[in-house]
Design a protein around this motif. Structure first.
Motif, PDB file in Angstrom:
ATOM      1  N   TYR A  22      42.512  29.127  43.546  1.00 45.82           N
ATOM      2  CA  TYR A  22      42.953  30.350  44.223  1.00 45.82           C
ATOM      3  C   TYR A  22      41.891  30.874  45.186  1.00 45.82           C
ATOM      4  CZ  TYR A  22      47.525  31.039  42.276  1.00 45.82           C
ATOM      5  OH  TYR A  22      48.861  30.893  42.003  1.00 45.82           O
ATOM      6  N   ARG A  23      40.620  30.749  44.806  1.00 45.00           N
ATOM      7  CA  ARG A  23      39.544  31.264  45.652  1.00 45.00           C
ATOM      8  C   ARG A  23      39.309  30.356  46.858  1.00 45.00           C
ATOM      9  NH1 ARG A  23      35.540  31.133  42.043  1.00 45.00           N
ATOM     10  NH2 ARG A  23      35.095  29.032  42.735  1.00 45.00           N
ATOM     11  N   ASP A  24      39.159  29.061  46.604  1.00 46.83           N
ATOM     12  CA  ASP A  24      38.682  28.159  47.663  1.00 46.83           C
ATOM     13  C   ASP A  24      39.826  27.570  48.478  1.00 46.83           C
ATOM     14  OD1 ASP A  24      36.210  28.678  46.568  1.00 46.83           O
ATOM     15  OD2 ASP A  24      36.229  26.875  45.317  1.00 46.83           O
ATOM     16  N   THR A  25      40.927  27.239  47.828  1.00 41.52           N
ATOM     17  CA  THR A  25      42.035  26.610  48.558  1.00 41.52           C
ATOM     18  C   THR A  25      42.957  27.665  49.148  1.00 41.52           C
ATOM     19  OG1 THR A  25      41.925  24.727  47.056  1.00 41.52           O
ATOM     20  CG2 THR A  25      43.922  24.938  48.385  1.00 41.52           C
ATOM     21  N   VAL A  30      39.249  36.673  43.784  1.00 38.61           N
ATOM     22  CA  VAL A  30      39.408  36.291  42.380  1.00 38.61           C
ATOM     23  C   VAL A  30      38.360  37.018  41.554  1.00 38.61           C
ATOM     24  CG1 VAL A  30      39.214  34.308  40.829  1.00 38.61           C
ATOM     25  CG2 VAL A  30      40.366  34.042  43.021  1.00 38.61           C
ATOM     26  N   SER A  31      38.768  37.623  40.450  1.00 40.32           N
ATOM     27  CA  SER A  31      37.824  38.349  39.589  1.00 40.32           C
ATOM     28  C   SER A  31      37.056  37.374  38.704  1.00 40.32           C
ATOM     29  CB  SER A  31      38.579  39.348  38.707  1.00 40.32           C
ATOM     30  OG  SER A  31      39.155  38.686  37.582  1.00 40.32           O
ATOM     31  N   ALA A  32      36.035  37.895  38.044  1.00 44.37           N
ATOM     32  CA  ALA A  32      35.370  37.122  36.992  1.00 44.37           C
ATOM     33  C   ALA A  32      36.308  37.033  35.790  1.00 44.37           C
ATOM     34  CB  ALA A  32      34.069  37.811  36.594  1.00 44.37           C
ATOM     35  N   PRO A  33      36.161  35.995  34.963  1.00 48.53           N
ATOM     36  CA  PRO A  33      37.002  35.896  33.763  1.00 48.53           C
ATOM     37  C   PRO A  33      36.724  37.040  32.792  1.00 48.53           C
ATOM     38  CG  PRO A  33      35.808  33.841  34.188  1.00 48.53           C
ATOM     39  CD  PRO A  33      35.241  34.869  35.102  1.00 48.53           C
ATOM     40  N   LEU A  34      37.793  37.533  32.183  1.00 53.84           N
ATOM     41  CA  LEU A  34      37.677  38.623  31.219  1.00 53.84           C
ATOM     42  C   LEU A  34      38.317  38.169  29.908  1.00 53.84           C
ATOM     43  CD1 LEU A  34      36.934  41.625  30.696  1.00 53.84           C
ATOM     44  CD2 LEU A  34      39.266  42.179  31.406  1.00 53.84           C
ATOM     45  N   ALA A  35      37.492  38.024  28.858  1.00 59.02           N
ATOM     46  CA  ALA A  35      38.019  37.637  27.546  1.00 59.02           C
ATOM     47  C   ALA A  35      38.745  38.818  26.926  1.00 59.02           C
ATOM     48  CB  ALA A  35      36.886  37.176  26.643  1.00 59.02           C
ATOM     49  N   GLN A  36      39.940  38.556  26.440  1.00 58.45           N
ATOM     50  CA  GLN A  36      40.719  39.598  25.759  1.00 58.45           C
ATOM     51  C   GLN A  36      41.125  39.071  24.392  1.00 58.45           C
ATOM     52  OE1 GLN A  36      43.817  40.794  28.604  1.00 58.45           O
ATOM     53  NE2 GLN A  36      42.365  42.330  29.305  1.00 58.45           N
ATOM     54  N   PRO A  37      40.156  39.052  23.447  1.00 61.99           N
ATOM     55  CA  PRO A  37      40.430  38.436  22.146  1.00 61.99           C
ATOM     56  C   PRO A  37      41.618  39.069  21.428  1.00 61.99           C
ATOM     57  CG  PRO A  37      38.212  39.420  22.228  1.00 61.99           C
ATOM     58  CD  PRO A  37      38.788  39.538  23.596  1.00 61.99           C
TER      59      PRO A  37
END
Ligand code: CO
Length: 134
Positions: A22-25, A30-37
């Motif tokens: 999504y970012r490069d192509t 794009v956000s940083a990954p967010l863990a949602q346990p």
């Protein structure tokens, strides 16, 4: 009843690879990954001018999207989320029209900390529908 499209969620096996796509192509922000346990997923948010895309990767042993990825090994569109003003009145109106609400039917806090419900995909053209009160 439904308002704006809040987001489209895409289940992926490889969040880093999907983020790079999504970012490069596609040239998206794009956000940083967010863990949602508490939801069993790690999420990357992609902000578009008119809506959001959420890339969701399984997190933990009992991720709710693990079964979906078994059936869709390349990933795929997992759900769409529509905004509603009043989730309880939306739920009651939908149930009165025969739609099935998943789980115990009570809203819980979703990925954005706002109340959400999910509607049975068999009642909505094979698409899992999330309602979010905004
Ligand atoms: Co969602």
């Amino acid at each position: 009843m439904i308002g704006r499209l809040n987001h489209v969620a895409i289940a992926v096996r490889n969040l880093a690879g999907a983020s790079a796509l999504y970012r490069d192509t596609l040239g998206a922000k794009v956000s940083a990954p967010l863990a949602q346990p508490e939801h069993g997923v790690t999420v990357v948010f992609i902000e578009l001018a008119n809506t959001k895309i959420e890339l969701i990767e399984p997190l933990g042993a009992n991720s709710p999207i693990a079964g979906f990825l078994e059936k869709n090994p390349d990933g795929g569109m997992h759900h769409i989320c529509y905004e509603v003003d009043d989730i309880l009145s939306a739920r009651d109106a939908l149930k009165a029209k025969g739609a099935r609400v998943l789980g115990d039917g009570e809203p819980r806090n979703g990925a954005h900390g706002k109340p959400v419900l999910f509607l049975h995909p068999k009642d909505f053209n094979g698409t899992l529908v999330e309602l979010e009160q905004v």
